[in-house]
Scaffold this motif. Structure first.
Motif, PDB file in Angstrom:
ATOM      1  N   UNK A  52      38.854  51.164  29.985  1.00 58.86           N
ATOM      2  CA  UNK A  52      40.197  50.650  29.702  1.00 58.86           C
ATOM      3  C   UNK A  52      40.205  49.131  29.554  1.00 58.86           C
ATOM      4  N   UNK A  53      39.049  48.549  29.265  1.00 66.81           N
ATOM      5  CA  UNK A  53      38.976  47.100  29.055  1.00 66.81           C
ATOM      6  C   UNK A  53      38.351  46.811  27.695  1.00 66.81           C
ATOM      7  N   UNK A  54      38.569  45.571  27.232  1.00 64.87           N
ATOM      8  CA  UNK A  54      37.884  45.070  26.040  1.00 64.87           C
ATOM      9  C   UNK A  54      37.313  43.711  26.405  1.00 64.87           C
ATOM     10  N   UNK A  55      36.008  43.572  26.285  1.00 68.17           N
ATOM     11  CA  UNK A  55      35.355  42.293  26.529  1.00 68.17           C
ATOM     12  C   UNK A  55      35.295  41.498  25.231  1.00 68.17           C
ATOM     13  N   UNK A  56      35.570  40.203  25.343  1.00 71.42           N
ATOM     14  CA  UNK A  56      35.485  39.302  24.194  1.00 71.42           C
ATOM     15  C   UNK A  56      34.350  38.319  24.441  1.00 71.42           C
ATOM     16  N   UNK A 102      30.490  35.772  27.799  1.00 72.35           N
ATOM     17  CA  UNK A 102      31.729  36.518  28.011  1.00 72.35           C
ATOM     18  C   UNK A 102      32.855  35.525  28.295  1.00 72.35           C
ATOM     19  N   UNK A 103      33.802  35.425  27.379  1.00 73.14           N
ATOM     20  CA  UNK A 103      34.882  34.453  27.551  1.00 73.14           C
ATOM     21  C   UNK A 103      36.156  35.084  28.106  1.00 73.14           C
ATOM     22  N   UNK A 104      36.336  36.393  27.908  1.00 72.65           N
ATOM     23  CA  UNK A 104      37.564  37.018  28.411  1.00 72.65           C
ATOM     24  C   UNK A 104      37.376  38.526  28.536  1.00 72.65           C
ATOM     25  N   UNK A 105      38.086  39.079  29.508  1.00 70.75           N
ATOM     26  CA  UNK A 105      38.131  40.531  29.679  1.00 70.75           C
ATOM     27  C   UNK A 105      39.607  40.938  29.687  1.00 70.75           C
ATOM     28  N   UNK A 106      39.964  41.784  28.727  1.00 71.91           N
ATOM     29  CA  UNK A 106      41.351  42.235  28.590  1.00 71.91           C
ATOM     30  C   UNK A 106      41.446  43.669  29.108  1.00 71.91           C
TER      31      UNK A 106
END
Length: 308
Positions: A34-38, A91-95
């Motif tokens: 349920x996450x998206x890594x950017x 890894x700059x963000x985890x949504x």
């Protein structure tokens, strides 16, 4: 939950419409559970234009806004963690899709605007945007200490013209910079001119200081500032830029972004000193009404019904 194939496609399409330095798209998304890594793609390197990678991270900040909007458009709440501990350096963000959430009109409007956004590198209509309109756009930056400061066309255009004109001449004489620019971008058919030229080429016409000042005085300009100059600040600056841009598009305006001159330390320092800026200038946004009807069709947005 796990992202469906259709949802992953919607997320990828949204992110692909984010602006990026030289259209390099220096990011990668990884949907998982349920996450998206950017991720930042550090192999995308522009050593002359972007020697520290600042514009690359700014681009990732813009992509993050589009990613969050797409997750919300799919009917989910969003919890975002910047630079998660224990993650890879890239890894700059985890949504995180944090439960079902109602789609608001603001989110729907920005989501639709992302597919109409493009860089408008032409003179605006002669009627300059009112200061109140620019201030309204500046309020889209968020609440992380990032600011969008309106450039005063009456008192600051001359200083800005001098600094940008200096930067243009330096970049025109930089052979390595010009080779890199040619390698990454297509050469325009016409000879562009400042201030609306986004990229300074050898044939870009740099007007005299009086003319340049007069042109800048007709522009609607915002400087995006951050309290520090870290990668986190650069990410915030990119997110703020994209929110402002999307709100401008949603309001019937067009815009473009300038970062090139700010990679010259003397120009950046000059802006801080002469304009009395309270923070680090990361980019300039010019916004206004298009001078004429857009000549090319804009991509159709994905309808929210398609995503459900």
């Amino acid at each position: 939950m796990n992202w469906s194939t259709a949802e992953i496609g919607a997320l990828a399409r949204a992110v692909s419409h984010a602006p990026s330095v030289h259209d390099t798209r220096p990011w990668l998304i990884e949907p998982r559970g349920d996450v998206v890594n950017l991720y930042e793609r550090r192999e995308v390197s522009l050593p002359r234009h972007d020697p520290t990678g600042r514009d690359r991270v700014i681009s990732c900040g813009a992509a993050l806004v589009n990613l969050e909007l797409a997750v919300r458009a799919l009917g989910w709440g969003v919890e975002t963690t910047l630079f998660p501990q224990g993650g890879r350096a890239e890894l700059v963000a985890r949504v995180h899709a944090a439960g079902r959430a109602e789609l608001t009109e603001e989110i729907a409007t920005r989501y639709a605007a992302m597919f109409r956004r493009h860089s408008y590198r032409h003179p605006f209509r002669l009627r300059r945007l009112p200061v109140e309109r620019l201030r309204s756009l500046s309020r889209a930056v968020g609440e992380d200490g990032t600011q969008a400061r309106v450039i005063d066309h009456r008192t600051e255009s001359a200083d800005l013209a001098e600094l940008l004109g200096y930067a243009a001449r330096v970049l025109q004489d930089d052979a390595a910079y010009q080779r890199e620019l040619t390698a990454w971008t297509a050469e325009p058919a016409d000879r562009s001119s400042l201030p609306w030229a986004g990229l300074v080429r050898r044939n870009t016409r740099v007007p005299d200081e009086i003319t340049f000042t007069a042109r800048l005085a007709r522009e609607g300009l915002l400087a995006v500032l951050t309290p520090d100059d870290t990668r986190r600040d650069h990410l915030h600056a990119g997110a703020a830029m994209q929110r402002i841009w999307l709100d401008a598009v949603a309001g019937g305006l067009v815009a473009s972004v300038v970062t090139q001159p700010l990679h010259l330390p003397e120009v950046r320092a000059g802006l801080i000193e002469r304009l009395g800026l309270e923070g680090y200038p990361q980019l300039l946004i010019r916004a206004g009404h298009p001078a004429e009807s857009l000549s090319r069709p804009l991509p159709a947005p994905v309808s929210l019904e398609e995503l459900r």
